[in-house]
Structure formats: structure tokens, C-alpha cells
Design an enzyme around this catalytic site. Structure first.
Site, short mmCIF file in Angstrom:
data_model
loop_
_atom_site.label_atom_id
_atom_site.label_comp_id
_atom_site.label_asym_id
_atom_site.label_seq_id
_atom_site.Cartn_x
_atom_site.Cartn_y
_atom_site.Cartn_z
N TYR A 133 -6.09 3.95 13.68
CA TYR A 133 -4.40 3.43 13.37
C TYR A 133 -4.92 3.37 11.71
O TYR A 133 -5.56 4.05 11.38
CB TYR A 133 -4.49 2.34 14.14
N ARG A 186 9.39 8.06 7.45
CA ARG A 186 9.29 7.23 6.48
C ARG A 186 7.20 7.18 7.56
O ARG A 186 7.30 5.80 8.05
CB ARG A 186 9.57 6.68 6.75
N LYS A 204 0.04 5.38 17.81
CA LYS A 204 0.46 4.56 18.54
C LYS A 204 0.85 4.25 20.13
O LYS A 204 0.32 3.48 20.60
CB LYS A 204 1.71 4.22 18.12
N GLU A 276 9.60 5.42 15.81
CA GLU A 276 9.04 5.23 14.49
C GLU A 276 8.78 6.22 12.96
O GLU A 276 8.62 7.01 13.61
CB GLU A 276 7.11 5.09 15.59
N ASP A 277 8.80 4.86 11.95
CA ASP A 277 8.73 5.15 10.87
C ASP A 277 10.37 6.55 10.71
O ASP A 277 9.72 7.71 10.36
CB ASP A 277 7.34 6.09 10.24
N ASP A 299 10.36 0.09 16.38
CA ASP A 299 9.01 -0.66 16.13
C ASP A 299 9.47 -1.40 14.64
O ASP A 299 8.34 -2.69 14.61
CB ASP A 299 7.79 0.40 17.16
N ASP A 300 9.53 -0.62 14.05
CA ASP A 300 9.95 -0.80 12.11
C ASP A 300 10.37 -1.94 12.09
O ASP A 300 10.35 -3.01 10.75
CB ASP A 300 9.98 0.27 11.59
N ASN A 441 1.32 -1.00 4.57
CA ASN A 441 0.54 0.12 5.02
C ASN A 441 0.39 1.73 4.20
O ASN A 441 2.05 2.18 3.60
CB ASN A 441 0.73 0.13 6.74
N ASN A 485 0.19 -6.87 12.31
CA ASN A 485 0.67 -5.73 12.14
C ASN A 485 1.39 -5.26 13.62
O ASN A 485 0.96 -6.37 14.74
CB ASN A 485 -0.38 -4.39 12.33
N1 LIG Z 1 2.58 -4.45 9.07
C1 LIG Z 1 4.27 -4.08 10.06
O1 LIG Z 1 3.41 -4.41 10.91
C2 LIG Z 1 4.75 -2.96 9.46
C3 LIG Z 1 4.89 -2.93 7.80
N2 LIG Z 1 5.42 -1.94 7.51
C4 LIG Z 1 4.85 -1.88 5.66
O2 LIG Z 1 6.38 -1.93 4.83
C5 LIG Z 1 6.60 -0.62 4.63
C6 LIG Z 1 7.95 -1.03 4.24
O3 LIG Z 1 8.49 -0.27 5.43
P1 LIG Z 1 9.87 -0.20 5.43
O4 LIG Z 1 10.70 -1.69 5.24
O5 LIG Z 1 10.53 0.31 7.37
O6 LIG Z 1 10.55 0.33 4.64
P2 LIG Z 1 12.25 0.63 3.98
O7 LIG Z 1 12.26 2.40 3.08
O8 LIG Z 1 12.95 0.19 4.98
O9 LIG Z 1 11.78 -0.14 3.00
C7 LIG Z 1 11.42 -0.62 1.82
C8 LIG Z 1 11.96 -1.68 1.14
O10 LIG Z 1 11.67 -1.56 0.02
C9 LIG Z 1 12.19 -1.70 -1.48
N3 LIG Z 1 11.06 -1.53 -2.53
C10 LIG Z 1 11.02 -0.27 -3.20
N4 LIG Z 1 10.19 -0.22 -4.27
C11 LIG Z 1 10.54 -1.25 -5.22
C12 LIG Z 1 10.17 -2.45 -5.73
N5 LIG Z 1 9.21 -1.34 -7.38
N6 LIG Z 1 10.68 -3.64 -5.69
C13 LIG Z 1 10.36 -4.29 -4.63
N7 LIG Z 1 11.66 -3.05 -3.72
C14 LIG Z 1 11.06 -2.44 -3.52
C15 LIG Z 1 13.00 -1.03 -1.30
O11 LIG Z 1 14.29 -1.01 -1.71
P3 LIG Z 1 15.69 -0.27 -1.73
O12 LIG Z 1 16.37 -0.66 -0.20
O13 LIG Z 1 16.22 -0.42 -3.08
O14 LIG Z 1 15.44 1.16 -1.60
C16 LIG Z 1 13.13 -0.98 -0.10
O15 LIG Z 1 14.07 -2.24 0.37
C17 LIG Z 1 5.84 0.68 4.41
O16 LIG Z 1 4.79 0.10 3.30
C18 LIG Z 1 5.64 0.07 6.43
O17 LIG Z 1 3.82 0.05 6.20
C19 LIG Z 1 6.65 -1.04 7.67
C20 LIG Z 1 6.60 -1.58 9.21
C21 LIG Z 1 5.45 -1.92 10.31
C1 LIG Z 2 2.86 -0.52 10.86
C2 LIG Z 2 4.68 0.65 10.98
O1 LIG Z 2 5.00 0.77 11.69
C3 LIG Z 2 4.24 0.52 9.64
O2 LIG Z 2 3.34 -0.07 8.40
O3 LIG Z 2 4.87 2.15 10.12
MG LIG Z 3 5.79 2.63 12.16
#
Ligand SMILES: NC(=O)C1=CN([C@@H]2O[C@H](COP(=O)(O)OP(=O)(O)OC[C@H]3O[C@@H](n4cnc5c(N)ncnc54)[C@H](OP(=O)(O)O)[C@@H]3O)[C@@H](O)[C@H]2O)C=CC1
Ligand SMILES: CC(=O)C(=O)O
Ligand SMILES: [Mg+2]
Length: 599
Positions: A133, A186, A204, A276-277, A299-300, A441, A485
Site C-alpha cells: 500500500y 488521481r 486496497k 477510488e482515486d 473512499d477518498d 500520499n 489513512n
Molecule cells: N490519508 C488518506 O487517507 C487520504 C489522503 N489523500 C491524499 O490527499 C491528497 C489530495 O487528494 P484529494 O483531496 O482527493 O485531491 P483533489 O485533487 O480533490 O484536491 C486537491 C486540493 O489541493 C489543492 N491544491 C493544489 N495545489 C495547492 C497549493 N499549492 N496550495 C493549496 N492548495 C492546493 C487543490 O486546489 P484547487 O481546488 O484550487 O485545484 C485541491 O483543492 C492526495 O495526496 C491524496 O493522496 C486522499 C484521500 C485519502
Molecule cells: C489513501 C488514499 O485513498 C489516497 O491517498 O488516495
Molecule cells: Mg484514494
């Protein structure tokens, strides 16, 4: 079992599937019996037995079994115990040069001896999880074209449009109860990896089994390949996906619609479909579109919300502050941050705030800065608009923190190090126990490391991260960073759904899962800084989550398994996957029919 050939699929692949379908057909007989014994009539014999990952025990076959199954001589003479097999594998694993080699080796073990793979994963979760993972799976996806060996799921491409059901029919198991699907746009914080994203659903679903005991035969990883906009892959000779830019618009939507309908037709209405993603612009849309029509969740958005709120609830036992009195700054305003914010509102409502009051405590920062109503750049989505404040625009994170003075700083932007020393110091100057979650991540995208967080805040912060960090020794104390996570949540949700046939997944289930998870955190965990239960307890934790969700589902008439088991905990436990090998016994002579009896 005959598999109808599909045009465009090569013969070797057909051959593999037909072999695997024979294996799976055997597996099906096994799962419908109450016996825990394998008989030679239900499994291949001879060399084929060693090629069947669900039946193969490798060097653990007893001498009697070897003779009975005609594999005597195909294995070295000494019989290993499962314990020794695990030790041998781990010794090899630790001697490998890098994590990608370890990923490949674990993958190969899964293809060779499934029970041993899960025994390794369950007994060495802390060590193996980062390999199957995040973070290693991210690297594996980037290199997927080089390391792909055997199919572990289905690739359905846009070229299959109009025939998605036919492709699903090629999966050799009928009783699939959980699908994890991605379109690869993504992948973690690594962006568009196209068809290479397959590593994610595979990883997953391995965790469904390793962390919650969902039987692997119920699980099906799927990648929808609609092309990629990743120029690197479009020009990479080893890339295995379609070499066109992503198909979008109506054609894409119709394809996903067809996929959803085909899953129900092939596996039934109760088959869980975990998104997912997917990229932000599709994730929210599909959730809204499908949530009331299918047994589905994202999931995200929702799983991440649940795990983060669990950590936040646990953190209040360290900080002593109510959520209703705390301010939250999210760095990133995407699927993860919006999902968490929405569930946080629910948590604050339980403390007596209205939704509107709760939202006033939540501040989101996207790529253009603080989300405010009169943003000059405009362009606020419906989800962001809910959290838009009457405030002057601020673009710089440190200025935002200086102005808002949050108790919580939660990173989910996927942009890598953003919580600088100055920011962490500022958080520590505002709060006795600042709560810092670096959820992005894989590790390279984390907002800060555990060491940076503990050292800069002089051991005062409460920290969790999406990818694992090692323990930190600071000032004579050991700090244990928790892994915030969604892997703490989705396996338990999956277990509840596949065992009790829950038809529908309302938001309340994610709050319930968060509360149940947080309740599993002991005082001894909090003392070392952990806001999640230790990974060694994860199977029990996942079961507890499953039980609380099942109780709720029966109360609300959402569970279709009848009659309701009297003792849900015992029932769910009885359904969890066991890594113990089954004994192979000779078929019994049935005197009444004068035949060899099949159990
Ligand atoms: N720990 C966990 O369980 C999980 C972790 N994640 C992680 O979270 C991260 C984001 O995922 P997710 O939310 O799905 O992705 P999205 O693409 O939905 O969101 C990313 C966000 O980050 C913003 N962003 C990008 N660049 C910047 C910057 N320079 N400054 C501030 N904000 C910025 C984007 O802005 P804008 O809206 O303007 O484009 C957007 O709002 C990934 O790395 C993913 O791996 C995700 C799911 C689960
Ligand atoms: C953990 C997860 O689902 C992600 O980073 O997208
Ligand atoms: Mg994910």
C-alpha cells in the site's frame, strides 16, 4: 468452465482465465460447504495443485498430502510449518535491495500461495503494509508497465463500451461482493497514471482481506481505461494502457453508467462499488449521481472523512478542547478536505452547534488561497462554496494561519512539503497541543514529516500522516505517529457490507465508523501520541467497525441478510478469512452409493 473468447484478447490471457476459472470453480465448491477439510476431489492434483494460489501450500504440504495429490517429489523432502514459511519469506524480503523489489516479491507470493501471502501480511502488518500500500504502491503504479505479471483484476477500456457486461463475465467468480474501481486520473497525490492505476484497487482489496478478513474471492479490482493525459506514459513504450487522451463528456459518463449497470447485472444489487482515486471533477459528481441508486461510496471523500474525524475525536482527549470551540484550517480543498469538513460538521452538530455555526469554524485553502466569498479569481464549486467565508482574500498559508489561529492544521493538497518550520512553530505558539495532520500520499507528497512536526513543536503536537513514518525519539521520549489513512475505515465497511448484505451506505455509517474507530484508541496509545489504535489490532478494530455498522443497518432496515444473526460479532467473526491451511483428506467411500463421496 468455458469462457467465451473476446475479440482483441490474446489467447494466453484466455488460457490463464480458463485455468483460473477451474481453480475458482473449485473454490466455489469449497465455500459452499461447512467442512474445513479439502478433499482431492475439489482441488487440482499433481503439478497443477502447485500452480493454484488458493490451494497451494508450497513446502507445507504434508508427506501424506504430497502422496495423495501426486506432488510427492515435486517439493524438497522437508516439510515446513507455516511459521517457518513466514520466517523464510520475511528473511528473503528483508534482504531485497529496495521496496519495489519487495512489492514485486509480495505480488509473486500472492500469485503463488494466497494463504501464505495473507499470513505474512497479517503477522507483519506494520512492515508489509507500506509495501503493498502507500507509499510503495505509488511507485509500483508508476512502474506498472515494467512490473505487470499476472492479472489480479479486470481492465475495462473505453473500447469495450457497449460490451462492459461481456468483459465482466470473463471474471471467473460469480459471487463477487466488493469491487474497487478507479479510472486512474488521481492516483494518490501522483496525478494521472492512466491504466497503471490498477495497483490501487489491487492494493486496497488486499487490505480488505489483510486488515478486515474479507474473503479474497469476494473481491474484484477494476480499472476503467479511458486513456490518459500523462504525456510521459503516452510516450512510454512499456505503458500498457490505451494511448489516447482521456475520453471525457457524455461518452465517458455513458461508459461509467454502463459499468455501474453491468456490475449489478453480473454480481447483483448488493455488490459494493468503492470509487477510488477518480479526479475531483468526477468524484463528487458520481457520488451524488450514484449514492442513492447503488451500494456505493467514494473512499477518498467519505472513507477519508471518517478516518480523519476519528483522529480528530481522539485528539480532543489530548487537547481537552471541544470541536465546537476549535478552528480548523485545511490545506487543500478537494475530495479529502471537503469530505472531512462535511463529516466534521456532523461531529460538531453532535456537540450542539448548527451546521451553519459549525462551518464557521472550518477554513479551506485551495491553490488560489483562502476560500472566501468575494474571491477575485472566482470559480468556487458548490462544495467549496459551503465553506466560503466573508473574509478578505489571503493567499499565503502562513498569513492564513496567523489570521485564523487554528487549533487544527490538516494537509490534503498532494503538493509535498508545505508545513514549513515557520508554520509549525506558529501553530505551536498559538496552541499548547497543535494538531497537525499531513494526510497527503505517498510520503513524498506529505506536508511534513513526523520528525519535523515533533521536533519543531518541541514534542507538543498531535500528529498523524497518510503514509507511515517511523517512530521519533525526541528529548528522551518516543513518539509514535499514527497513520491517518482511510485503510482504517474501508476494510471494516467492506466487511459489514459483504457479510450482512447491506444494500445502501448512508453518511451516518461514516460517522459511526469514525466514532467506533476512535473508541478503540486506549489511554496508553494517546500517551505515545497515537490517535489511532495500533496496527497490530487492526483486524479486531475492523470487526468492531463492521459490527457497529451492521447493528445500525439492521435497525434501519438496510441489511438484506435474513434472519438477522443473533450475535452479530460472533457471526461476522465466523465469516472472516482464516489464514490456516486446510487439511487435505482422501475422499471418503460412501457405502450407500458405493462411490467416493464428495464433501
Ligand atoms: N490519508 C488518506 O487517507 C487520504 C489522503 N489523500 C491524499 O490527499 C491528497 C489530495 O487528494 P484529494 O483531496 O482527493 O485531491 P483533489 O485533487 O480533490 O484536491 C486537491 C486540493 O489541493 C489543492 N491544491 C493544489 N495545489 C495547492 C497549493 N499549492 N496550495 C493549496 N492548495 C492546493 C487543490 O486546489 P484547487 O481546488 O484550487 O485545484 C485541491 O483543492 C492526495 O495526496 C491524496 O493522496 C486522499 C484521500 C485519502
Ligand atoms: C489513501 C488514499 O485513498 C489516497 O491517498 O488516495
Ligand atoms: Mg484514494
Amino acid at each position: 468452465m468455458f469462457i467465451k473468447p473476446q475479440s482483441g484478447i490474446n489467447r494466453c490471457y484466455q488460457y490463464f482465465l480458463s485455468r483460473r476459472s477451474i481453480t475458482m470453480a473449485h473454490e466455489k465448491i469449497k465455500t459452499t460447504t461447512t467442512s474445513d477439510k479439502m478433499t482431492t476431489s475439489r482441488y487440482p492434483t499433481g503439478y497443477d495443485l502447485l500452480l493454484d494460489p488458493r490451494a497451494n501450500k508450497g513446502t507445507a504440504f504434508s508427506i501424506d498430502e504430497r502422496q495423495l495429490c501426486r506432488i510427492h517429489g515435486l517439493l524438497p523432502p522437508t516439510v515446513s510449518t507455516p511459521r517457518l514459511q513466514v520466517e523464510r519469506f520475511m528473511e528473503n524480503l528483508r534482504n531485497m535491495p529496495d521496496d519495489l523489489s519487495r512489492y514485486i516479491s509480495l505480488n509473486a507470493l500472492q500469485d503463488l500461495n494466497e494463504k501464505l501471502f495473507y499470513r505474512v501480511a497479517m503477522e507483519h502488518t506494520q512492515e508489509v503494509m507500506p509495501l503493498v500500500y502507500t507509499p510503495t504502491v505509488g511507485l509500483a503504479c508508476q512502474k506498472y508497465g515494467l512490473i505487470f505479471s499476472k492479472p489480479k483484476g479486470l481492465f475495462i477500456s473505453i473500447l469495450d463500451k457497449g460490451h462492459v457486461y461481456d468483459v465482466l463475465r470473463n471474471w471467473p467468480i460469480d459471487d463477487v461482493r466488493a469491487v474497487v474501481v478507479t479510472d486512474g486520473e488521481r492516483i494518490l497525490g501522483l496525478g494521472d497514471l492512466g491504466c497503471n492505476g490498477m495497483g490501487i484497487p489491487v492494493g486496497k482489496l488486499s487490505l480488505y482481506t489483510a486488515l478486515a478478513g474479507v474473503r479474497p474471492q469476494y473481491c474484484l479490482p477494476i480499472t476503467l481505461d479511458v486513456g490518459t493525459n500523462n504525456e510521459h506514459f503516452l510516450n512510454d513504450k512499456y505503458y500498457l494502457g490505451l494511448r489516447n487522451k482521456r475520453v471525457t463528456g457524455k461518452e465517458y459518463d455513458d461508459f461509467v453508467d454502463e459499468f455501474m449497470q453491468a456490475i449489478v447485472k453480473r454480481f447483483g444489487q448488493q455488490c459494493l462499488i468503492q470509487f477510488e482515486d477518480f479526479a475531483n471533477h468526477n468524484a463528487f459528481r458520481f457520488l451524488k449521481k450514484y449514492r442513492d441508486l447503488y451500494c456505493t461510496f467514494n473512499d477518498d471523500i467519505q472513507g477519508t472523512a471518517s478516518v480523519a474525524v476519528a483522529g480528530i475525536l481522539s485528539s480532543t482527549r489530548i487537547t481537552g478542547a471541544k470541536l465546537a470551540d476549535s478552528r480548523f484550517v485545511f490545506y487543500g480543498a478537494g475530495e479529502a478536505s471537503i469530505g472531512i469538513s462535511d463529516l466534521l460538521v456532523v461531529a460538531m452538530e453532535r456537540e450542539g452547534l448548527s451546521a451553519e455555526q459549525a462551518r464557521k469554524n472550518i477554513f479551506l485553502v485551495d491553490s488560489k488561497g483562502l476560500i472566501v466569498k468575494n474571491r477575485p479569481a472566482g470559480g468556487l464549486s458548490e462544495e467549496k462554496l459551503r465553506y466560503a467565508h466573508e473574509h478578505e482574500p489571503i493567499t499565503n498559508l502562513i498569513d492564513i494561519i496567523r489570521t485564523i489561529k487554528p487549533a487544527y492544521l490538516i494537509g490534503a493538497a498532494g503538493q509535498g512539503p508545505a508545513f514549513t518550520r515557520e508554520i509549525l512553530e506558529l501553530m505551536a505558539s498559538i496552541n499548547k497541543h497543535p494538531v497537525i495532520f499531513a494526510l497527503s500520499n505517498p510520503t513524498s507528497k506529505a506536508e511534513c514529516t513526523a520528525r519535523e512536526a515533533y521536533e519543531t513543536t518541541k514534542g507538543q503536537c498531535v500528529f498523524a500522516s497518510g503514509s507511515p513514518f517511523p517512530n521519533v525519539e525526541y528529548n528522551g521520549k518516543t513518539y509514535v505517529p499514527g497513520q491517518g489513512n482511510n485503510s482504517y475505515i474501508f476494510p471494516g465497511i467492506g466487511l459489514a457490507i459483504v457479510t450482512c448484505n447491506i444494500r445502501h451506505i448512508p453518511d451516518e455509517l461514516f460517522y459511526l465508523a469514525a466514532k467506533t474507530l476512535s473508541e478503540q484508541v486506549g489511554d496508553e496509545d494517546l500517551k505515545v501520541g497515537l490517535v489511532y489504535p495500533p496496527l497490530e489490532k487492526i483486524r479486531d478494530v475492523s470487526r468492531k467497525i463492521a459490527v457497529s455498522l451492521a447493528e445500525y443497518a439492521y435497525e434501519k432496515n438496510l441489511a438484506a441478510l435474513y434472519p438477522r444473526p443473533n450475535n452479530l460479532e460472533e457471526f461476522i467473526q465466523s465469516q472472516q478469512y482464516a489464514v490456516e491451511y486446510e487439511d487435505i483428506v482422501p475422499p471418503r467411500w460412501d457405502w450407500s452409493n458405493k462411490t467416493l463421496a464428495k464433501l
